[in-house]
Design a protein around this motif. Structure first.
Motif, PDB file in Angstrom:
ATOM      1  N   UNK A  54     -19.219  14.769  89.763  1.00 10.83           N
ATOM      2  CA  UNK A  54     -18.709  15.101  91.099  1.00 10.83           C
ATOM      3  C   UNK A  54     -18.490  13.881  91.981  1.00 10.83           C
TER       4      UNK A  54
ATOM      5  N   UNK B  30     -33.427   8.608  87.941  1.00 11.25           N
ATOM      6  CA  UNK B  30     -33.774   7.921  86.698  1.00 11.25           C
ATOM      7  C   UNK B  30     -34.290   6.501  86.943  1.00 11.25           C
ATOM      8  N   UNK B  49     -43.432  14.461  86.378  1.00 12.73           N
ATOM      9  CA  UNK B  49     -41.986  14.480  86.549  1.00 12.73           C
ATOM     10  C   UNK B  49     -41.473  15.757  85.889  1.00 12.73           C
ATOM     11  N   UNK B  50     -41.267  16.795  86.684  1.00 15.29           N
ATOM     12  CA  UNK B  50     -40.915  18.112  86.145  1.00 15.29           C
ATOM     13  C   UNK B  50     -39.686  18.623  86.891  1.00 15.29           C
ATOM     14  N   UNK B  51     -38.558  18.666  86.184  1.00 14.00           N
ATOM     15  CA  UNK B  51     -37.305  19.028  86.848  1.00 14.00           C
ATOM     16  C   UNK B  51     -36.470  20.039  86.075  1.00 14.00           C
ATOM     17  N   UNK B  52     -36.852  20.413  84.862  1.00 13.93           N
ATOM     18  CA  UNK B  52     -36.025  21.334  84.081  1.00 13.93           C
ATOM     19  C   UNK B  52     -35.929  22.684  84.800  1.00 13.93           C
ATOM     20  N   UNK B  53     -34.724  23.303  84.763  1.00 13.92           N
ATOM     21  CA  UNK B  53     -34.546  24.589  85.446  1.00 13.92           C
ATOM     22  C   UNK B  53     -35.557  25.641  84.987  1.00 13.92           C
ATOM     23  N   UNK B  54     -35.983  25.536  83.722  1.00 14.65           N
ATOM     24  CA  UNK B  54     -36.882  26.554  83.177  1.00 14.65           C
ATOM     25  C   UNK B  54     -38.315  26.431  83.701  1.00 14.65           C
ATOM     26  N   UNK B  55     -38.656  25.329  84.358  1.00 13.23           N
ATOM     27  CA  UNK B  55     -40.063  25.146  84.710  1.00 13.23           C
ATOM     28  C   UNK B  55     -40.312  24.539  86.087  1.00 13.23           C
ATOM     29  N   UNK B  72     -29.986  10.279  91.714  1.00 12.52           N
ATOM     30  CA  UNK B  72     -29.048  10.405  90.586  1.00 12.52           C
ATOM     31  C   UNK B  72     -28.929  11.862  90.159  1.00 12.52           C
ATOM     32  N   UNK B  73     -28.653  12.714  91.125  1.00 10.76           N
ATOM     33  CA  UNK B  73     -28.610  14.155  90.891  1.00 10.76           C
ATOM     34  C   UNK B  73     -27.394  14.565  90.066  1.00 10.76           C
ATOM     35  N   UNK B  74     -27.623  15.540  89.217  1.00 12.65           N
ATOM     36  CA  UNK B  74     -26.555  16.246  88.545  1.00 12.65           C
ATOM     37  C   UNK B  74     -26.617  17.679  89.079  1.00 12.65           C
ATOM     38  N   UNK B  75     -25.565  18.454  88.877  1.00 10.51           N
ATOM     39  CA  UNK B  75     -25.532  19.752  89.554  1.00 10.51           C
ATOM     40  C   UNK B  75     -26.686  20.665  89.135  1.00 10.51           C
ATOM     41  N   UNK B  76     -27.068  20.668  87.858  1.00  5.25           N
ATOM     42  CA  UNK B  76     -28.139  21.599  87.483  1.00  5.25           C
ATOM     43  C   UNK B  76     -29.511  21.104  87.945  1.00  5.25           C
ATOM     44  N   UNK B  77     -29.651  19.800  88.192  1.00  5.37           N
ATOM     45  CA  UNK B  77     -30.901  19.303  88.779  1.00  5.37           C
ATOM     46  C   UNK B  77     -31.004  19.744  90.242  1.00  5.37           C
TER      47      UNK B  77
ATOM     48  N   UNK C  74     -35.000  18.919  78.593  1.00  7.07           N
ATOM     49  CA  UNK C  74     -34.048  19.908  79.061  1.00  7.07           C
ATOM     50  C   UNK C  74     -33.665  20.719  77.826  1.00  7.07           C
ATOM     51  N   UNK C 108     -42.742  24.616  78.176  1.00  6.00           N
ATOM     52  CA  UNK C 108     -43.340  23.580  77.326  1.00  6.00           C
ATOM     53  C   UNK C 108     -44.016  24.168  76.093  1.00  6.00           C
TER      54      UNK C 108
END
Lengths: 268, 268, 268
Positions: A54, B30, B49-55, B72-77, C74, C108
């Motif tokens: 983006x 990062x 450091x916990x960022x996954x959408x699932x957790x 350094x964001x990406x949309x899903x983060x 991820x 996890x």
């Protein structure tokens, strides 16, 4: 061969870096981000790690230079890098391609080909990487490290420069630079630098910074090698091993005296 | 102005950090992950450091505090960070927003607006970032670095605090803190810290740790500045450049004596 | 108990590492990449951080060993890791699983179960992680740090080794190794290592390197502990805090004398 007078004074580029503090956008690998950013800050430049789809291309028109490193690419990062490279070229900004381990997998060869088509200003790699890009066989690296010495890739560097229009840098014990017509080398460096991860990637970032302040890309690439090589030598003189070498490298890039640089450099 | 007696003793917060070792969840960039995690460990906290959408949201209800850094964001983060912030608020946990380079691209402005709507406990940024968030024009930063001094953003900090309900921290040569009603500053710091990448991001992580052990968010934010600033001054006194400064910073955070801290700090 | 003569000489493995310089593929977390790569380089191995779905499995058949760390996974990285692990097993290459904070979230636990089913050669974790994997309750860690000492997990290590067929390593104040039948420990280490982020992840990477040069996986795992533990003790003797400890660790791994290693090691 005598080096052109315009090339043998890296101090001029170092002074410009510190005076201008160029903004350098880096799309680089996860291992290299920390050292690349700290290298740029130590030498007086301003790093920005901007790779999201983006914003990568939007940012490339603002930055003084762009660097793209293919070390830990994912497919959507490659698309970002491609868009950013095209935006940089369209805006007249220089950019550097670092084809990490290009010979290791088909994915890396494809990514490098896509980015090479976007007309990099400089390509920097080790001997295996440059020989792979130039289409010479038998030079596959072992992972990210080169399987041959840098001298073996001088001809490949010239050929790749002619094919691509880029200035090509081969780093190793001796560093070679070619724009297809002109050739130069830098003999400053230290063997223990190969024991620091991302030391080549950080040099790529520094090359971007030099391109942002020096209009001749061959001079910019050569002066990045000189600044980095002289700092590495000073750092190694005080190091007990690769941990202290890495710390000292950043200290020496920060402390490097421009006049000392011209005296310590071994270019040809 | 005399500082309230509850604010001028950062030693209390430092002792709590070491006694409680709070778990701090970080969704950060990062470049900053290594230094942020090491800063937290050095001072006695426990980083995750916990960022996954699932957790990310699940973890936010367990951690003592959350920090979100938009470097350094990406949309899903961003979606992860939003969910984690909402979960933290719902669970009554404090969280910190660090709007890195928010003025640089439209993507960053949108991300910051989304996160700001999730009611951060503290917002920490440089002058350009805080002025952009407060809606003041003409303060766009150059990449990640501020284009103006921190003093220029004191009014913006107060306005943003009133608008958002957050305690707002502006860092620079002098660090300012406002909750809309109360104001404080910290004068401890060293100029060379601007030559270490992620030094602001690591302070954001430390602010999260202080929030986990100190219920007054203005006190927590101020004490994080004090601890970090005093450690930075001690580290700089032994540094040859930014490489050794970074190493010394972690050593000094680890060694910092709580009584010495109260003596060395310059708050107002 | 007397240690088997084949196990009590880690110098042999260290010499093989330096002579062969094995290529080690790491799919690891963002925090650990820098330290893991630098650890491998310092000791003489060649790191490659290769995790993209398009190349992870292809690369695993070329590398001397693979390590998989679940720290900041991820969902598409988990698929990469699974494919790489299967490719490594099919090609007869050893691989190491590091189940970071496996007890912290459901995501996890699921990831660890998927990877454990891919038959790792070695599993390395702290006491909480190994007890969670072995199915013992009441041992959930606080984030990434263990809530119990390593001695509490010796039985769990043996049980997990029997269940999984892997050599299991539990690290802590004392490090334990079990292959279900044989047991060994390593007493070399320093408490301050817990104040460096990714120090366990870097040991996992080193374990991969040892597996690439030593065919007995229990010996390889034990010798990785010995090399790392002795280097950590030497590093701590010169450290002022965790910043200098980290730097010294890399220096000492580089400098470590093979004969000194055999004298300094405390195995049983």
């Amino acid at each position: 061969m005598t080096l052109a007078a315009t090339l043998d004074r890296p101090s001029k580029t170092l002074r410009s870096l510190r005076a201008q503090g160029p903004l350098v956008q880096n799309i680089t690998n996860f291992v290299a981000m920390d050292l690349a950013a700290n290298t740029l800050l130590a030498v007086g430049a301003s790093p920005a790690m901007v790779h999201a789809p983006q914003e990568a291309a939007e940012f490339a028109t603002v930055a003084g230079a762009l660097t793209v490193n293919l070390g830990t690419m994912d497919s959507h990062w490659v698309a970002s890098a491609e868009a950013a490279a095209k935006a940089a070229v369209a805006a007249g900004r220089p950019w550097v391609l670092d084809p990490v381990a290009v010979g290791a997998t088909g994915f890396r060869r494809d990514n490098a080909a896509r980015l090479l088509a976007c007309k990099p200003t400089v390509v920097r790699g080790n001997a295996s990487e440059i020989m792979t890009l130039a289409g010479l066989s038998g030079a596959e690296g072992k992972g990210v490290d080169s399987s041959v010495g840098s001298d073996a890739a001088v001809e490949a560097a010239q050929r790749l420069a002619e094919q691509s229009g880029a200035v090509v840098v081969v780093t190793g014990a001796l560093d070679h630079v070619s724009d297809g017509t002109r050739y130069a080398f830098c003999a400053n460096s230290h063997e223990m630098m190969t024991r620091i991860t991302a030391s080549g990637c950080a040099l790529t970032a520094l090359t971007g910074a030099c391109l942002a302040v020096e209009p001749d890309p061959l001079a910019a690439a050569l002066h990045a090698l000189a600044i980095y090589g002289v700092a590495a030598e000073k750092a190694a003189a005080r190091a007990r091993g690769p941990g202290s070498l890495r710390m000292n490298l950043l200290d020496e890039l920060y402390r490097l005296d421009a006049d000392d640089l011209d005296l310590a450099v071994r270019l040809g």
